[in-house]
Design an enzyme around this catalytic site. Structure first.
Site, PDB file in Angstrom:
ATOM      1  N   SER A  32       0.819  -1.218   0.000  1.00  0.00           N
ATOM      2  CA  SER A  32       0.000   0.000   0.000  1.00  0.00           C
ATOM      3  C   SER A  32       0.850   1.264   0.000  1.00  0.00           C
ATOM      4  O   SER A  32       1.943   1.300   0.581  1.00  0.00           O
ATOM      5  CB  SER A  32      -0.898   0.034   1.245  1.00  0.00           C
ATOM      6  OG  SER A  32      -1.644  -1.147   1.340  1.00  0.00           O
TER       7      SER A  32
ATOM      8  N   GLU B  98      -2.967 -14.577   1.631  1.00  0.00           N
ATOM      9  CA  GLU B  98      -3.294 -13.670   2.735  1.00  0.00           C
ATOM     10  C   GLU B  98      -4.783 -13.713   3.051  1.00  0.00           C
ATOM     11  O   GLU B  98      -5.187 -13.878   4.187  1.00  0.00           O
ATOM     12  CB  GLU B  98      -2.870 -12.237   2.369  1.00  0.00           C
ATOM     13  CG  GLU B  98      -3.092 -11.233   3.492  1.00  0.00           C
ATOM     14  CD  GLU B  98      -2.660  -9.809   3.131  1.00  0.00           C
ATOM     15  OE1 GLU B  98      -2.402  -9.535   1.945  1.00  0.00           O
ATOM     16  OE2 GLU B  98      -2.595  -8.975   4.053  1.00  0.00           O
TER      17      GLU B  98
ATOM     18  N   ASN C 234     -13.277  -4.960   2.398  1.00  0.00           N
ATOM     19  CA  ASN C 234     -14.397  -5.851   2.095  1.00  0.00           C
ATOM     20  C   ASN C 234     -15.269  -5.340   0.944  1.00  0.00           C
ATOM     21  O   ASN C 234     -15.860  -6.137   0.210  1.00  0.00           O
ATOM     22  CB  ASN C 234     -15.238  -6.088   3.356  1.00  0.00           C
ATOM     23  CG  ASN C 234     -14.553  -7.078   4.289  1.00  0.00           C
ATOM     24  OD1 ASN C 234     -13.384  -7.423   4.092  1.00  0.00           O
ATOM     25  ND2 ASN C 234     -15.263  -7.532   5.300  1.00  0.00           N
TER      26      ASN C 234
ATOM     27  N   SER D  73       2.752  -3.112   8.158  1.00  0.00           N
ATOM     28  CA  SER D  73       2.739  -3.775   9.470  1.00  0.00           C
ATOM     29  C   SER D  73       4.131  -4.308   9.800  1.00  0.00           C
ATOM     30  O   SER D  73       4.770  -4.954   8.965  1.00  0.00           O
ATOM     31  CB  SER D  73       1.757  -4.948   9.474  1.00  0.00           C
ATOM     32  OG  SER D  73       0.467  -4.499   9.147  1.00  0.00           O
TER      33      SER D  73
HETATM   34  C1  LIG Z   1      -4.295  -3.166  10.386  1.00  0.00           C
HETATM   35  C2  LIG Z   1      -3.849  -2.983   8.961  1.00  0.00           C
HETATM   36  C3  LIG Z   1      -2.667  -3.553   8.554  1.00  0.00           C
HETATM   37  C4  LIG Z   1      -2.219  -3.363   7.244  1.00  0.00           C
HETATM   38  N1  LIG Z   1      -1.020  -3.897   6.888  1.00  0.00           N
HETATM   39  C5  LIG Z   1      -0.540  -3.661   5.650  1.00  0.00           C
HETATM   40  C6  LIG Z   1       0.761  -4.130   5.296  1.00  0.00           C
HETATM   41  O1  LIG Z   1       1.462  -4.768   6.093  1.00  0.00           O
HETATM   42  N2  LIG Z   1       1.219  -3.854   4.063  1.00  0.00           N
HETATM   43  C7  LIG Z   1       0.471  -3.174   3.142  1.00  0.00           C
HETATM   44  O2  LIG Z   1       0.950  -2.994   2.026  1.00  0.00           O
HETATM   45  N3  LIG Z   1      -0.761  -2.691   3.453  1.00  0.00           N
HETATM   46  C8  LIG Z   1      -1.278  -2.917   4.681  1.00  0.00           C
HETATM   47  N4  LIG Z   1      -2.518  -2.434   5.027  1.00  0.00           N
HETATM   48  C9  LIG Z   1      -3.219  -1.587   4.064  1.00  0.00           C
HETATM   49  C10 LIG Z   1      -4.473  -2.205   3.473  1.00  0.00           C
HETATM   50  O3  LIG Z   1      -4.159  -3.179   2.522  1.00  0.00           O
HETATM   51  C11 LIG Z   1      -5.267  -1.042   2.857  1.00  0.00           C
HETATM   52  O4  LIG Z   1      -5.694  -0.226   3.941  1.00  0.00           O
HETATM   53  C12 LIG Z   1      -6.467  -1.496   2.083  1.00  0.00           C
HETATM   54  O5  LIG Z   1      -6.076  -2.151   0.908  1.00  0.00           O
HETATM   55  C13 LIG Z   1      -7.398  -0.312   1.721  1.00  0.00           C
HETATM   56  O6  LIG Z   1      -6.675   0.706   1.103  1.00  0.00           O
HETATM   57  P1  LIG Z   1      -6.739   2.219   1.631  1.00  0.00           P
HETATM   58  O7  LIG Z   1      -6.497   2.224   3.095  1.00  0.00           O
HETATM   59  O8  LIG Z   1      -5.854   3.031   0.773  1.00  0.00           O
HETATM   60  O9  LIG Z   1      -8.242   2.669   1.448  1.00  0.00           O
HETATM   61  P2  LIG Z   1      -8.900   3.211   0.114  1.00  0.00           P
HETATM   62  O10 LIG Z   1      -8.518   2.352  -1.046  1.00  0.00           O
HETATM   63  O11 LIG Z   1      -8.649   4.671   0.010  1.00  0.00           O
HETATM   64  O12 LIG Z   1     -10.420   2.953   0.421  1.00  0.00           O
HETATM   65  C14 LIG Z   1     -11.178   3.780   1.320  1.00  0.00           C
HETATM   66  C15 LIG Z   1     -12.614   3.248   1.345  1.00  0.00           C
HETATM   67  O13 LIG Z   1     -13.207   3.330   0.041  1.00  0.00           O
HETATM   68  C16 LIG Z   1     -13.668   2.054  -0.383  1.00  0.00           C
HETATM   69  N5  LIG Z   1     -13.431   1.875  -1.821  1.00  0.00           N
HETATM   70  C17 LIG Z   1     -12.291   2.159  -2.496  1.00  0.00           C
HETATM   71  N6  LIG Z   1     -12.428   1.823  -3.805  1.00  0.00           N
HETATM   72  C18 LIG Z   1     -13.675   1.290  -3.927  1.00  0.00           C
HETATM   73  C19 LIG Z   1     -14.407   0.720  -5.032  1.00  0.00           C
HETATM   74  N7  LIG Z   1     -13.865   0.619  -6.252  1.00  0.00           N
HETATM   75  N8  LIG Z   1     -15.653   0.270  -4.800  1.00  0.00           N
HETATM   76  C20 LIG Z   1     -16.210   0.329  -3.557  1.00  0.00           C
HETATM   77  N9  LIG Z   1     -15.572   0.878  -2.473  1.00  0.00           N
HETATM   78  C21 LIG Z   1     -14.326   1.327  -2.667  1.00  0.00           C
HETATM   79  C22 LIG Z   1     -12.825   1.049   0.419  1.00  0.00           C
HETATM   80  O14 LIG Z   1     -13.471  -0.177   0.537  1.00  0.00           O
HETATM   81  C23 LIG Z   1     -12.686   1.765   1.743  1.00  0.00           C
HETATM   82  O15 LIG Z   1     -13.820   1.554   2.550  1.00  0.00           O
HETATM   83  C24 LIG Z   1      -2.994  -2.599   6.318  1.00  0.00           C
HETATM   84  C25 LIG Z   1      -4.207  -2.042   6.731  1.00  0.00           C
HETATM   85  C26 LIG Z   1      -4.635  -2.211   8.030  1.00  0.00           C
HETATM   86  C27 LIG Z   1      -5.925  -1.572   8.430  1.00  0.00           C
END
Ligand SMILES: Cc1cc2nc3c(=O)[nH]c(=O)nc-3n(C[C@H](O)[C@H](O)[C@H](O)COP(=O)(O)OP(=O)(O)OC[C@H]3O[C@@H](n4cnc5c(N)ncnc54)[C@H](O)[C@@H]3O)c2cc1C
Length: 397
Positions: free
Chosen positions: A129, A245, A379, A161
Protein backbone atom coordinates in the site's frame (compact mmCIF):
# COMPACT_ATOMS: atom_id res chain seq x y z
CA UNK A 1 -19.04 -32.29 4.01
CA UNK A 2 -18.33 -34.96 6.63
CA UNK A 3 -16.27 -33.51 9.47
CA UNK A 4 -16.17 -36.78 11.45
CA UNK A 5 -12.53 -37.61 12.16
CA UNK A 6 -11.10 -40.88 10.83
CA UNK A 7 -8.98 -43.13 13.08
CA UNK A 8 -5.81 -41.71 11.52
CA UNK A 9 -7.03 -38.14 12.10
CA UNK A 10 -7.92 -38.92 15.71
CA UNK A 11 -4.45 -40.30 16.27
CA UNK A 12 -2.92 -37.20 14.66
CA UNK A 13 -5.10 -35.03 16.93
CA UNK A 14 -3.78 -36.89 19.98
CA UNK A 15 -0.19 -36.49 18.74
CA UNK A 16 -0.66 -32.72 18.36
CA UNK A 17 -2.25 -32.43 21.81
CA UNK A 18 0.57 -34.40 23.44
CA UNK A 19 3.16 -32.25 21.68
CA UNK A 20 1.48 -29.04 22.86
CA UNK A 21 1.17 -30.38 26.38
CA UNK A 22 4.89 -31.19 26.46
CA UNK A 23 6.34 -28.20 24.59
CA UNK A 24 4.11 -25.18 25.14
CA UNK A 25 5.36 -23.30 28.19
CA UNK A 26 2.62 -21.88 30.47
CA UNK A 27 4.00 -18.34 30.08
CA UNK A 28 3.63 -18.54 26.28
CA UNK A 29 -0.08 -19.36 26.48
CA UNK A 30 -2.77 -16.79 25.89
CA UNK A 31 -0.61 -13.84 24.87
CA UNK A 32 -2.69 -11.71 22.53
CA UNK A 33 -1.13 -11.85 19.09
CA UNK A 34 -1.83 -8.13 18.76
CA UNK A 35 0.33 -7.38 21.81
CA UNK A 36 3.53 -6.06 20.28
CA UNK A 37 5.32 -5.66 23.60
CA UNK A 38 5.64 -9.32 24.52
CA UNK A 39 4.41 -11.29 21.54
CA UNK A 40 7.39 -11.06 19.08
CA UNK A 41 9.90 -12.60 21.52
CA UNK A 42 7.49 -15.35 22.55
CA UNK A 43 6.52 -16.00 18.94
CA UNK A 44 10.20 -16.46 18.02
CA UNK A 45 10.71 -19.07 20.75
CA UNK A 46 7.56 -20.94 19.77
CA UNK A 47 8.61 -20.78 16.10
CA UNK A 48 11.92 -22.50 17.01
CA UNK A 49 10.05 -25.31 18.82
CA UNK A 50 7.77 -25.89 15.82
CA UNK A 51 10.69 -25.74 13.36
CA UNK A 52 12.54 -28.41 15.35
CA UNK A 53 9.49 -30.66 15.14
CA UNK A 54 9.16 -29.92 11.37
CA UNK A 55 5.61 -28.56 11.78
CA UNK A 56 6.40 -24.90 11.16
CA UNK A 57 6.42 -25.30 7.37
CA UNK A 58 3.89 -28.13 7.14
CA UNK A 59 1.91 -26.22 4.50
CA UNK A 60 4.86 -25.54 2.17
CA UNK A 61 5.56 -27.67 -0.92
CA UNK A 62 7.18 -31.04 -0.06
CA UNK A 63 10.46 -30.04 -1.76
CA UNK A 64 10.78 -27.11 0.68
CA UNK A 65 9.91 -28.85 3.94
CA UNK A 66 6.14 -29.27 3.52
CA UNK A 67 4.48 -32.34 5.04
CA UNK A 68 1.60 -32.80 2.61
CA UNK A 69 -0.98 -32.47 5.41
CA UNK A 70 -4.61 -32.70 4.32
CA UNK A 71 -6.88 -29.67 4.95
CA UNK A 72 -8.31 -31.63 7.91
CA UNK A 73 -4.84 -32.12 9.40
CA UNK A 74 -4.15 -28.40 9.08
CA UNK A 75 -7.49 -27.74 10.73
CA UNK A 76 -6.78 -30.18 13.57
CA UNK A 77 -3.38 -28.58 14.15
CA UNK A 78 -4.73 -25.02 14.15
CA UNK A 79 -7.64 -25.99 16.40
CA UNK A 80 -5.38 -27.70 18.95
CA UNK A 81 -2.98 -24.71 18.95
CA UNK A 82 -5.88 -22.32 19.39
CA UNK A 83 -7.40 -24.36 22.27
CA UNK A 84 -4.00 -24.51 23.97
CA UNK A 85 -3.72 -20.74 23.36
CA UNK A 86 -0.39 -21.12 21.60
CA UNK A 87 1.25 -18.00 20.14
CA UNK A 88 0.45 -17.20 16.52
CA UNK A 89 2.83 -18.38 13.81
CA UNK A 90 4.25 -15.32 11.96
CA UNK A 91 1.90 -14.94 9.00
CA UNK A 92 4.02 -12.64 6.83
CA UNK A 93 7.00 -14.99 6.75
CA UNK A 94 5.65 -18.52 7.22
CA UNK A 95 2.19 -18.03 5.72
CA UNK A 96 2.92 -15.55 2.93
CA UNK A 97 6.42 -14.84 1.61
CA UNK A 98 7.83 -18.32 2.43
CA UNK A 99 5.33 -20.22 0.24
CA UNK A 100 5.65 -17.51 -2.42
CA UNK A 101 9.43 -17.92 -2.62
CA UNK A 102 8.87 -21.69 -2.87
CA UNK A 103 6.79 -21.06 -6.00
CA UNK A 104 8.44 -18.04 -7.65
CA UNK A 105 11.97 -17.99 -6.18
CA UNK A 106 15.08 -19.09 -8.08
CA UNK A 107 17.08 -21.97 -6.52
CA UNK A 108 19.59 -19.39 -5.22
CA UNK A 109 16.79 -17.30 -3.64
CA UNK A 110 15.25 -20.39 -2.06
CA UNK A 111 18.63 -21.46 -0.66
CA UNK A 112 19.22 -18.00 0.84
CA UNK A 113 15.82 -16.88 2.12
CA UNK A 114 13.96 -20.05 3.16
CA UNK A 115 16.32 -21.23 5.94
CA UNK A 116 16.38 -17.67 7.31
CA UNK A 117 12.55 -17.62 7.36
CA UNK A 118 12.40 -20.97 9.17
CA UNK A 119 15.05 -20.01 11.75
CA UNK A 120 13.38 -16.65 12.35
CA UNK A 121 16.61 -14.85 11.36
CA UNK A 122 14.46 -12.65 9.11
CA UNK A 123 11.22 -10.94 10.03
CA UNK A 124 9.28 -9.80 6.95
CA UNK A 125 6.95 -6.95 6.17
CA UNK A 126 4.72 -6.27 3.18
CA UNK A 127 5.34 -3.09 1.17
CA UNK A 128 2.29 -2.90 -1.07
CA UNK A 129 0.00 0.00 0.00
CA UNK A 130 0.93 3.62 -0.67
CA UNK A 131 -0.81 6.91 0.09
CA UNK A 132 -3.49 6.92 -2.65
CA UNK A 133 -2.87 3.31 -3.71
CA UNK A 134 -4.62 0.87 -1.38
CA UNK A 135 -7.71 -0.58 -3.01
CA UNK A 136 -6.43 0.62 -6.38
CA UNK A 137 -3.08 -1.07 -5.78
CA UNK A 138 -2.12 -1.14 -9.46
CA UNK A 139 -1.81 2.66 -9.39
CA UNK A 140 1.24 2.44 -7.07
CA UNK A 141 4.00 4.96 -7.77
CA UNK A 142 7.13 3.80 -5.91
CA UNK A 143 9.61 3.78 -8.79
CA UNK A 144 12.52 1.43 -9.51
CA UNK A 145 14.88 2.23 -12.37
CA UNK A 146 17.56 -0.18 -13.50
CA UNK A 147 21.21 0.90 -13.09
CA UNK A 148 23.63 -1.93 -13.92
CA UNK A 149 23.05 -4.81 -11.50
CA UNK A 150 20.83 -2.73 -9.20
CA UNK A 151 17.39 -1.13 -9.10
CA UNK A 152 17.30 2.37 -7.63
CA UNK A 153 14.06 2.56 -5.64
CA UNK A 154 12.31 5.77 -4.55
CA UNK A 155 8.86 6.33 -3.12
CA UNK A 156 6.67 5.82 -0.05
CA UNK A 157 4.78 2.87 1.43
CA UNK A 158 2.16 3.15 4.17
CA UNK A 159 0.32 0.90 6.68
CA UNK A 160 3.38 -1.38 6.57
CA UNK A 161 2.74 -3.77 9.47
CA UNK A 162 5.82 -4.58 11.58
CA UNK A 163 8.25 -2.65 9.32
CA UNK A 164 9.84 -1.40 12.56
CA UNK A 165 10.68 -5.00 13.50
CA UNK A 166 11.37 -6.34 10.01
CA UNK A 167 14.71 -7.12 8.40
CA UNK A 168 13.20 -7.74 4.94
CA UNK A 169 10.31 -6.29 2.96
CA UNK A 170 8.56 -7.81 -0.06
CA UNK A 171 7.75 -4.73 -2.00
CA UNK A 172 5.87 -3.83 -5.18
CA UNK A 173 7.56 -1.19 -7.34
CA UNK A 174 6.89 0.36 -10.73
CA UNK A 175 9.56 -0.61 -13.25
CA UNK A 176 7.72 0.43 -16.43
CA UNK A 177 5.78 3.69 -16.09
CA UNK A 178 4.80 3.55 -19.78
CA UNK A 179 3.23 0.07 -19.78
CA UNK A 180 -0.12 -0.12 -21.59
CA UNK A 181 -1.87 -1.37 -18.41
CA UNK A 182 -0.75 -0.21 -14.94
CA UNK A 183 -0.56 -3.87 -13.78
CA UNK A 184 1.95 -4.65 -16.54
CA UNK A 185 4.67 -2.31 -15.26
CA UNK A 186 5.01 -3.66 -11.70
CA UNK A 187 7.83 -5.79 -10.22
CA UNK A 188 8.27 -7.45 -6.82
CA UNK A 189 11.55 -6.82 -4.98
CA UNK A 190 12.80 -8.40 -1.76
CA UNK A 191 14.37 -5.43 0.02
CA UNK A 192 16.84 -5.64 2.89
CA UNK A 193 15.50 -3.13 5.46
CA UNK A 194 19.04 -2.18 6.56
CA UNK A 195 19.93 -0.72 3.14
CA UNK A 196 20.82 2.99 3.13
CA UNK A 197 17.92 5.27 2.16
CA UNK A 198 15.13 3.49 4.12
CA UNK A 199 13.30 5.40 6.85
CA UNK A 200 10.55 3.84 8.98
CA UNK A 201 8.10 6.07 10.87
CA UNK A 202 5.51 4.66 13.32
CA UNK A 203 1.71 5.04 13.06
CA UNK A 204 -0.18 4.29 16.30
CA UNK A 205 -3.58 2.61 16.17
CA UNK A 206 -6.77 2.86 18.25
CA UNK A 207 -5.76 -0.18 20.36
CA UNK A 208 -2.81 1.84 21.66
CA UNK A 209 -0.24 -0.33 19.91
CA UNK A 210 2.43 0.26 17.30
CA UNK A 211 1.53 -2.20 14.53
CA UNK A 212 2.21 -0.30 11.40
CA UNK A 213 4.34 2.34 9.80
CA UNK A 214 5.17 4.63 6.94
CA UNK A 215 8.24 3.48 4.99
CA UNK A 216 10.18 6.01 2.92
CA UNK A 217 12.56 4.78 0.22
CA UNK A 218 15.05 7.33 -0.97
CA UNK A 219 17.31 6.13 -3.82
CA UNK A 220 17.65 2.69 -2.22
CA UNK A 221 20.04 0.49 -4.23
CA UNK A 222 18.49 -3.02 -4.43
CA UNK A 223 20.45 -5.76 -6.26
CA UNK A 224 18.64 -7.26 -9.27
CA UNK A 225 19.16 -10.72 -7.74
CA UNK A 226 16.57 -9.68 -5.10
CA UNK A 227 13.77 -9.53 -7.68
CA UNK A 228 11.08 -12.20 -7.14
CA UNK A 229 9.67 -13.35 -10.50
CA UNK A 230 10.26 -11.56 -13.78
CA UNK A 231 10.73 -7.85 -14.36
CA UNK A 232 7.28 -6.23 -14.88
CA UNK A 233 5.68 -9.53 -13.73
CA UNK A 234 5.13 -8.51 -10.12
CA UNK A 235 1.35 -8.30 -10.44
CA UNK A 236 1.05 -12.07 -10.99
CA UNK A 237 3.32 -12.70 -7.99
CA UNK A 238 1.26 -10.28 -5.87
CA UNK A 239 -2.06 -11.91 -6.83
CA UNK A 240 -0.75 -15.30 -5.72
CA UNK A 241 0.35 -13.75 -2.43
CA UNK A 242 -2.95 -11.96 -1.79
CA UNK A 243 -4.82 -15.24 -2.19
CA UNK A 244 -2.64 -16.76 0.60
CA UNK A 245 -3.29 -13.67 2.74
CA UNK A 246 -7.07 -13.56 2.24
CA UNK A 247 -7.68 -17.26 2.74
CA UNK A 248 -5.94 -17.01 6.15
CA UNK A 249 -7.95 -14.04 7.42
CA UNK A 250 -11.14 -15.99 8.30
CA UNK A 251 -9.16 -17.96 10.91
CA UNK A 252 -12.24 -19.79 12.17
CA UNK A 253 -10.54 -21.70 14.97
CA UNK A 254 -9.27 -18.50 16.59
CA UNK A 255 -12.71 -16.93 16.28
CA UNK A 256 -14.24 -19.97 17.96
CA UNK A 257 -11.91 -19.43 20.88
CA UNK A 258 -13.21 -15.85 21.19
CA UNK A 259 -16.80 -17.13 21.06
CA UNK A 260 -15.94 -19.44 23.98
CA UNK A 261 -14.51 -16.46 25.90
CA UNK A 262 -17.69 -14.45 25.26
CA UNK A 263 -19.85 -17.33 26.54
CA UNK A 264 -17.63 -17.64 29.64
CA UNK A 265 -17.90 -13.91 30.34
CA UNK A 266 -21.69 -14.06 29.92
CA UNK A 267 -21.94 -17.10 32.22
CA UNK A 268 -20.13 -15.13 34.93
CA UNK A 269 -22.43 -12.08 34.64
CA UNK A 270 -25.00 -12.99 37.32
CA UNK A 271 -27.98 -11.09 38.65
CA UNK A 272 -30.85 -12.55 40.75
CA UNK A 273 -29.39 -16.05 40.40
CA UNK A 274 -29.52 -15.88 36.61
CA UNK A 275 -26.62 -15.27 34.27
CA UNK A 276 -26.51 -13.32 31.05
CA UNK A 277 -26.69 -16.69 29.26
CA UNK A 278 -30.23 -17.07 30.63
CA UNK A 279 -31.27 -13.89 28.90
CA UNK A 280 -33.24 -15.02 25.81
CA UNK A 281 -32.13 -12.18 23.60
CA UNK A 282 -28.44 -12.57 24.46
CA UNK A 283 -28.55 -16.39 24.22
CA UNK A 284 -30.31 -16.13 20.86
CA UNK A 285 -27.68 -13.78 19.43
CA UNK A 286 -24.85 -15.96 20.76
CA UNK A 287 -26.44 -19.08 19.22
CA UNK A 288 -26.87 -17.36 15.85
CA UNK A 289 -23.20 -16.39 15.81
CA UNK A 290 -22.21 -19.94 16.72
CA UNK A 291 -24.30 -21.34 13.87
CA UNK A 292 -22.76 -18.83 11.45
CA UNK A 293 -19.31 -19.90 12.66
CA UNK A 294 -20.17 -23.59 12.14
CA UNK A 295 -21.16 -22.89 8.53
CA UNK A 296 -18.07 -20.75 7.99
CA UNK A 297 -15.90 -23.58 9.28
CA UNK A 298 -17.28 -25.92 6.61
CA UNK A 299 -16.85 -23.23 3.94
CA UNK A 300 -13.25 -22.63 5.06
CA UNK A 301 -12.50 -26.36 4.77
CA UNK A 302 -14.01 -26.42 1.26
CA UNK A 303 -11.86 -23.49 0.16
CA UNK A 304 -8.77 -25.14 1.67
CA UNK A 305 -9.51 -28.36 -0.19
CA UNK A 306 -10.07 -26.49 -3.45
CA UNK A 307 -6.83 -24.55 -2.89
CA UNK A 308 -4.98 -27.84 -2.54
CA UNK A 309 -6.40 -28.99 -5.87
CA UNK A 310 -5.51 -25.55 -7.29
CA UNK A 311 -9.22 -25.11 -7.97
CA UNK A 312 -10.09 -22.39 -5.44
CA UNK A 313 -12.19 -19.67 -7.03
CA UNK A 314 -11.04 -16.12 -6.43
CA UNK A 315 -14.55 -15.09 -5.38
CA UNK A 316 -14.73 -17.91 -2.81
CA UNK A 317 -11.50 -16.65 -1.24
CA UNK A 318 -13.02 -13.13 -1.21
CA UNK A 319 -16.26 -14.43 0.34
CA UNK A 320 -14.28 -16.24 3.03
CA UNK A 321 -12.42 -13.03 3.81
CA UNK A 322 -15.66 -10.99 4.02
CA UNK A 323 -17.62 -13.49 6.13
CA UNK A 324 -14.68 -14.38 8.39
CA UNK A 325 -13.65 -10.81 9.17
CA UNK A 326 -17.21 -9.59 9.76
CA UNK A 327 -18.16 -12.54 11.96
CA UNK A 328 -15.04 -11.99 14.05
CA UNK A 329 -16.05 -8.35 14.54
CA UNK A 330 -19.63 -9.27 15.54
CA UNK A 331 -18.44 -11.82 18.11
CA UNK A 332 -16.00 -9.34 19.64
CA UNK A 333 -18.75 -6.71 19.84
CA UNK A 334 -21.06 -9.16 21.64
CA UNK A 335 -18.17 -9.77 24.04
CA UNK A 336 -17.88 -6.02 24.69
CA UNK A 337 -21.60 -5.95 25.43
CA UNK A 338 -21.25 -8.86 27.86
CA UNK A 339 -18.36 -7.14 29.61
CA UNK A 340 -20.50 -4.08 30.28
CA UNK A 341 -18.60 -1.59 32.45
CA UNK A 342 -15.51 -3.84 32.44
CA UNK A 343 -15.07 -3.07 28.75
CA UNK A 344 -13.63 0.26 29.85
CA UNK A 345 -10.60 -1.51 31.35
CA UNK A 346 -7.32 -1.16 29.49
CA UNK A 347 -4.44 -3.65 29.98
CA UNK A 348 -2.23 -1.21 31.89
CA UNK A 349 -4.68 0.98 33.76
CA UNK A 350 -6.28 0.69 37.21
CA UNK A 351 -9.90 0.17 36.08
CA UNK A 352 -11.61 -2.92 37.54
CA UNK A 353 -10.80 -6.07 35.56
CA UNK A 354 -13.46 -8.64 34.69
CA UNK A 355 -13.20 -11.71 37.00
CA UNK A 356 -12.85 -14.05 33.98
CA UNK A 357 -9.53 -12.37 33.12
CA UNK A 358 -10.55 -12.26 29.46
CA UNK A 359 -11.80 -8.68 29.55
CA UNK A 360 -8.88 -6.42 28.69
CA UNK A 361 -7.52 -8.76 26.00
CA UNK A 362 -10.94 -8.97 24.39
CA UNK A 363 -11.24 -5.18 24.29
CA UNK A 364 -7.80 -4.73 22.70
CA UNK A 365 -8.48 -7.49 20.16
CA UNK A 366 -11.94 -6.08 19.38
CA UNK A 367 -10.40 -2.72 18.58
CA UNK A 368 -7.69 -4.31 16.43
CA UNK A 369 -10.16 -6.44 14.47
CA UNK A 370 -12.10 -3.35 13.41
CA UNK A 371 -9.31 -3.36 10.80
CA UNK A 372 -10.10 -6.93 9.67
CA UNK A 373 -12.58 -5.64 7.12
CA UNK A 374 -9.88 -3.33 5.68
CA UNK A 375 -6.57 -5.20 5.65
CA UNK A 376 -5.93 -7.89 3.05
CA UNK A 377 -8.09 -5.80 0.67
CA UNK A 378 -11.15 -3.88 1.92
CA UNK A 379 -14.40 -5.85 2.09
CA UNK A 380 -16.11 -3.48 -0.35
CA UNK A 381 -13.47 -4.47 -2.93
CA UNK A 382 -13.98 -8.17 -2.10
CA UNK A 383 -17.73 -7.67 -2.66
CA UNK A 384 -16.92 -6.15 -6.06
CA UNK A 385 -14.85 -9.26 -6.92
CA UNK A 386 -17.70 -11.58 -5.85
CA UNK A 387 -20.32 -9.56 -7.74
CA UNK A 388 -18.25 -9.34 -10.93
CA UNK A 389 -17.50 -13.08 -10.97
CA UNK A 390 -21.04 -14.18 -10.15
CA UNK A 391 -22.72 -11.71 -12.50
CA UNK A 392 -20.36 -12.84 -15.26
CA UNK A 393 -21.23 -16.51 -14.58
CA UNK A 394 -24.94 -15.64 -14.54
CA UNK A 395 -24.68 -13.86 -17.87
CA UNK A 396 -23.08 -16.99 -19.35
CA UNK A 397 -26.05 -19.24 -18.44
C1 LIG B 1 -4.29 -3.17 10.39
C2 LIG B 1 -3.85 -2.98 8.96
C3 LIG B 1 -2.67 -3.55 8.55
C4 LIG B 1 -2.22 -3.36 7.24
N1 LIG B 1 -1.02 -3.90 6.89
C5 LIG B 1 -0.54 -3.66 5.65
C6 LIG B 1 0.76 -4.13 5.30
O1 LIG B 1 1.46 -4.77 6.09
N2 LIG B 1 1.22 -3.85 4.06
C7 LIG B 1 0.47 -3.17 3.14
O2 LIG B 1 0.95 -2.99 2.03
N3 LIG B 1 -0.76 -2.69 3.45
C8 LIG B 1 -1.28 -2.92 4.68
N4 LIG B 1 -2.52 -2.43 5.03
C9 LIG B 1 -3.22 -1.59 4.06
C10 LIG B 1 -4.47 -2.21 3.47
O3 LIG B 1 -4.16 -3.18 2.52
C11 LIG B 1 -5.27 -1.04 2.86
O4 LIG B 1 -5.69 -0.23 3.94
C12 LIG B 1 -6.47 -1.50 2.08
O5 LIG B 1 -6.08 -2.15 0.91
C13 LIG B 1 -7.40 -0.31 1.72
O6 LIG B 1 -6.68 0.71 1.10
P1 LIG B 1 -6.74 2.22 1.63
O7 LIG B 1 -6.50 2.22 3.09
O8 LIG B 1 -5.85 3.03 0.77
O9 LIG B 1 -8.24 2.67 1.45
P2 LIG B 1 -8.90 3.21 0.11
O10 LIG B 1 -8.52 2.35 -1.05
O11 LIG B 1 -8.65 4.67 0.01
O12 LIG B 1 -10.42 2.95 0.42
C14 LIG B 1 -11.18 3.78 1.32
C15 LIG B 1 -12.61 3.25 1.34
O13 LIG B 1 -13.21 3.33 0.04
C16 LIG B 1 -13.67 2.05 -0.38
N5 LIG B 1 -13.43 1.87 -1.82
C17 LIG B 1 -12.29 2.16 -2.50
N6 LIG B 1 -12.43 1.82 -3.80
C18 LIG B 1 -13.68 1.29 -3.93
C19 LIG B 1 -14.41 0.72 -5.03
N7 LIG B 1 -13.87 0.62 -6.25
N8 LIG B 1 -15.65 0.27 -4.80
C20 LIG B 1 -16.21 0.33 -3.56
N9 LIG B 1 -15.57 0.88 -2.47
C21 LIG B 1 -14.33 1.33 -2.67
C22 LIG B 1 -12.82 1.05 0.42
O14 LIG B 1 -13.47 -0.18 0.54
C23 LIG B 1 -12.69 1.77 1.74
O15 LIG B 1 -13.82 1.55 2.55
C24 LIG B 1 -2.99 -2.60 6.32
C25 LIG B 1 -4.21 -2.04 6.73
C26 LIG B 1 -4.63 -2.21 8.03
C27 LIG B 1 -5.92 -1.57 8.43
Amino acid sequence: MDLTLTAAELSFQAEVRDFLEAELKPEWRGVSHVDNRTQPAIMAQWQAVLAKKGWLTAGWPAANGGLGWSPMQHHIFKEACSKARAPKIPTMSIGMIGPLICVFGSPAQQAFYLPRIVSGADIWCQGFSEPGSGSDLASLKTAARREGDDYIVSGQKIWTSYAHLASQMFCLVRTDPLAARPQAGITMLLIDMTLPGITVRPIRTIDGEHHFNEVFLDDVRVPVRCRLGGEHKGWDVARALLAFERSGIADVVATRQVLGDVAAIAAGEKRDNASLLDDDDFANRLARLEIALDSLEIFEMRVMEATEREAAKEYDVSLLKILGSELKQKIHMLGIEALGRFAAAWPDDDAPVHPSGAGAKLVVDALFYRAGSIYGGANEIQRNIVAKSLLKSASEI
